[in-house]
Design an enzyme around this catalytic site. Sequence first.
Site, PDB file in Angstrom:
ATOM      1  N   CYS A 126       0.889  -1.341  -0.064  1.00 58.45           N
ATOM      2  CA  CYS A 126       0.011  -0.237  -0.171  1.00 58.45           C
ATOM      3  C   CYS A 126       0.673   1.284   0.067  1.00 58.45           C
ATOM      4  CB  CYS A 126      -0.968  -0.041   1.051  1.00 58.45           C
ATOM      5  SG  CYS A 126      -0.330  -0.177   2.692  1.00 58.45           S
ATOM      6  N   CYS A 134      -3.105  -2.910  -1.502  1.00 60.42           N
ATOM      7  CA  CYS A 134      -1.933  -3.847  -0.942  1.00 60.42           C
ATOM      8  C   CYS A 134      -1.545  -4.739  -1.904  1.00 60.42           C
ATOM      9  CB  CYS A 134      -2.291  -4.424   0.365  1.00 60.42           C
ATOM     10  SG  CYS A 134      -2.950  -3.161   1.755  1.00 60.42           S
ATOM     11  N   LYS A 203      -5.966  -9.598  10.873  1.00 58.68           N
ATOM     12  CA  LYS A 203      -6.080  -8.373  10.590  1.00 58.68           C
ATOM     13  C   LYS A 203      -7.184  -7.670  10.271  1.00 58.68           C
ATOM     14  CE  LYS A 203      -3.370  -4.457   8.220  1.00 58.68           C
ATOM     15  NZ  LYS A 203      -2.333  -4.107   7.337  1.00 58.68           N
ATOM     16  N   ARG A 213      -2.225   6.045   8.037  1.00 59.61           N
ATOM     17  CA  ARG A 213      -1.867   6.283   6.620  1.00 59.61           C
ATOM     18  C   ARG A 213      -1.602   7.593   6.316  1.00 59.61           C
ATOM     19  NH1 ARG A 213      -7.554   2.612   5.570  1.00 59.61           N
ATOM     20  NH2 ARG A 213      -6.540   0.681   6.057  1.00 59.61           N
ATOM     21  N   GLU A 241      -8.046 -17.913   9.976  1.00 60.28           N
ATOM     22  CA  GLU A 241      -7.141 -17.124   9.416  1.00 60.28           C
ATOM     23  C   GLU A 241      -5.838 -17.746  10.233  1.00 60.28           C
ATOM     24  OE1 GLU A 241      -6.469 -15.243   7.026  1.00 60.28           O
ATOM     25  OE2 GLU A 241      -8.043 -14.339   6.360  1.00 60.28           O
ATOM     26  N   LYS A 256      -4.265  -7.569  15.122  1.00 56.16           N
ATOM     27  CA  LYS A 256      -4.330  -6.209  14.991  1.00 56.16           C
ATOM     28  C   LYS A 256      -5.465  -5.575  14.400  1.00 56.16           C
ATOM     29  CE  LYS A 256      -2.025  -2.799  11.688  1.00 56.16           C
ATOM     30  NZ  LYS A 256      -1.474  -2.705  10.361  1.00 56.16           N
ATOM     31  N   SER A 282      -1.911   3.010  15.323  1.00 56.49           N
ATOM     32  CA  SER A 282      -1.915   4.400  15.229  1.00 56.49           C
ATOM     33  C   SER A 282      -3.041   5.161  15.965  1.00 56.49           C
ATOM     34  CB  SER A 282      -1.574   4.987  13.867  1.00 56.49           C
ATOM     35  OG  SER A 282      -2.709   4.622  12.803  1.00 56.49           O
TER      36      SER A 282
HETATM   37  C1  PBG Z   1      -0.033  -2.213   5.971  1.00 65.78           C
HETATM   38  C2  PBG Z   1      -0.073  -1.685   7.078  1.00 65.78           C
HETATM   39  C3  PBG Z   1      -1.251  -0.784   7.711  1.00 65.78           C
HETATM   40  C4  PBG Z   1      -0.614  -0.644   9.130  1.00 65.78           C
HETATM   41  C5  PBG Z   1       0.478  -1.493   9.408  1.00 65.78           C
HETATM   42  N1  PBG Z   1       0.672  -2.141   8.194  1.00 65.78           N
HETATM   43  C6  PBG Z   1      -2.264  -0.041   7.205  1.00 65.78           C
HETATM   44  C7  PBG Z   1      -3.322  -0.586   6.515  1.00 65.78           C
HETATM   45  O1  PBG Z   1      -3.560  -1.801   6.804  1.00 65.78           O
HETATM   46  O2  PBG Z   1      -4.039   0.131   5.934  1.00 65.78           O
HETATM   47  C8  PBG Z   1      -1.303   0.172  10.283  1.00 65.78           C
HETATM   48  C9  PBG Z   1      -0.587   0.422  11.519  1.00 65.78           C
HETATM   49  C10 PBG Z   1      -1.058   1.458  12.254  1.00 65.78           C
HETATM   50  O3  PBG Z   1      -2.272   2.079  12.107  1.00 65.78           O
HETATM   51  O4  PBG Z   1      -0.406   1.863  13.086  1.00 65.78           O
HETATM   52  N2  PBG Z   1       1.197  -1.840   5.205  1.00 65.78           N
END
Ligand code: PBG
Length: 333
Positions: A126, A134, A203, A213, A241, A256, A282
């Site tokens: 991504c 992705c 996830k 993002r 999964e 996650k 985040s």
């Molecule tokens: C994908 C990825 C994401 C995060 C970690 N790896 C973003 C997504 O799936 O959109 C998010 C991590 C976060 O929000 O701290 N490369």
Amino acid sequence: MNPSGFPLIRPRRLRHNPLVRELVRETTLDARDFIFPMFVRPGKGIRTEISSMLGNYQLSPDTLVEEVGLAKDAGVKSFIFFGIPTHKDATGSSALDDAGIVQEALRTLRKHYKNEIVLITDECFCEYTDHGHCGILNEKQGRTDVDNDATLPILTAQCVSHAKAGADMIAPSGMMDGMVGAIRRGLDAAGFSHIPIMSYAAKYASGFYGPFREAAESPPQFGDRGSYQMDPANTDEAMREVELDVAEGADILMVKPALSYLDIIRRVRDNFQLPVAAYNVSGEFAMVKAAAQKGWIDERRVTMEILTSIKRAGCDIILTYHAVQAAKWLKQG
Ligand code: PBG
């Protein structure tokens, strides 16, 4: 327990003395269990604070070396890296480039810190695609979607390139079916059978990724990630999964986000005999920071409570933007 035990039985006895409370504490935090996520982009002397994730920066390889040094001094030894490339295209080709930004960061850090730190790489497209999804796109029955099977070979190539550049561990986050098996075979064939895979196994398609993002400059340019990331409403599906990733050779299982998914962490812990990681993402970090800035909560207390709750739910490892600060607080005791 005898329900009529009072007044002989008094749970408060173990809470009267703070040192006895410490003695009976079931869950403790340790900076060695933290993984600190970091963002790297090409250039020199870059240190751009991410406005929605205060205290976190987009760094260039030189400033990354400095920041990793500070984290290391605080007691954090493991890091996961996200790249922000100069060039984005439909297939995310800069992700596979041996001269790419994450590869350069890995080589630079390895040179500086030898084997004193653990270098982990997030494996996804991504950040590298112009459409922000992705993997490679295709269209089926009028719907544009990520082409699962076409993405696996480029994902594998990205992982091998990172391993060649010095990654100690590979962490695929794209939620492609079969990704762990494909990467495992690719790494083994390239001479990296000793490199573990930490799979983003369960996830979810989460609103809590918002600030990331911005940080990684990776929002999807259309639609969302609902066709590959999981529905927040599901828990049996997470078991499926995880089970598949275990069968494909995952070494560490990640859930996650963390906070709204503590039940999932507990289920994974109880059902699988592999180390469990959780990503305190985040948005979870940003909420704490924002409320603390307003004086609405005590940042230290809330941060430590959150990290403890993630550990208590059954995690061995926590990926968190609080890592360095929390490590400092732990040192203070
Ligand atoms: C994908 C990825 C994401 C995060 C970690 N790896 C973003 C997504 O799936 O959109 C998010 C991590 C976060 O929000 O701290 N490369």
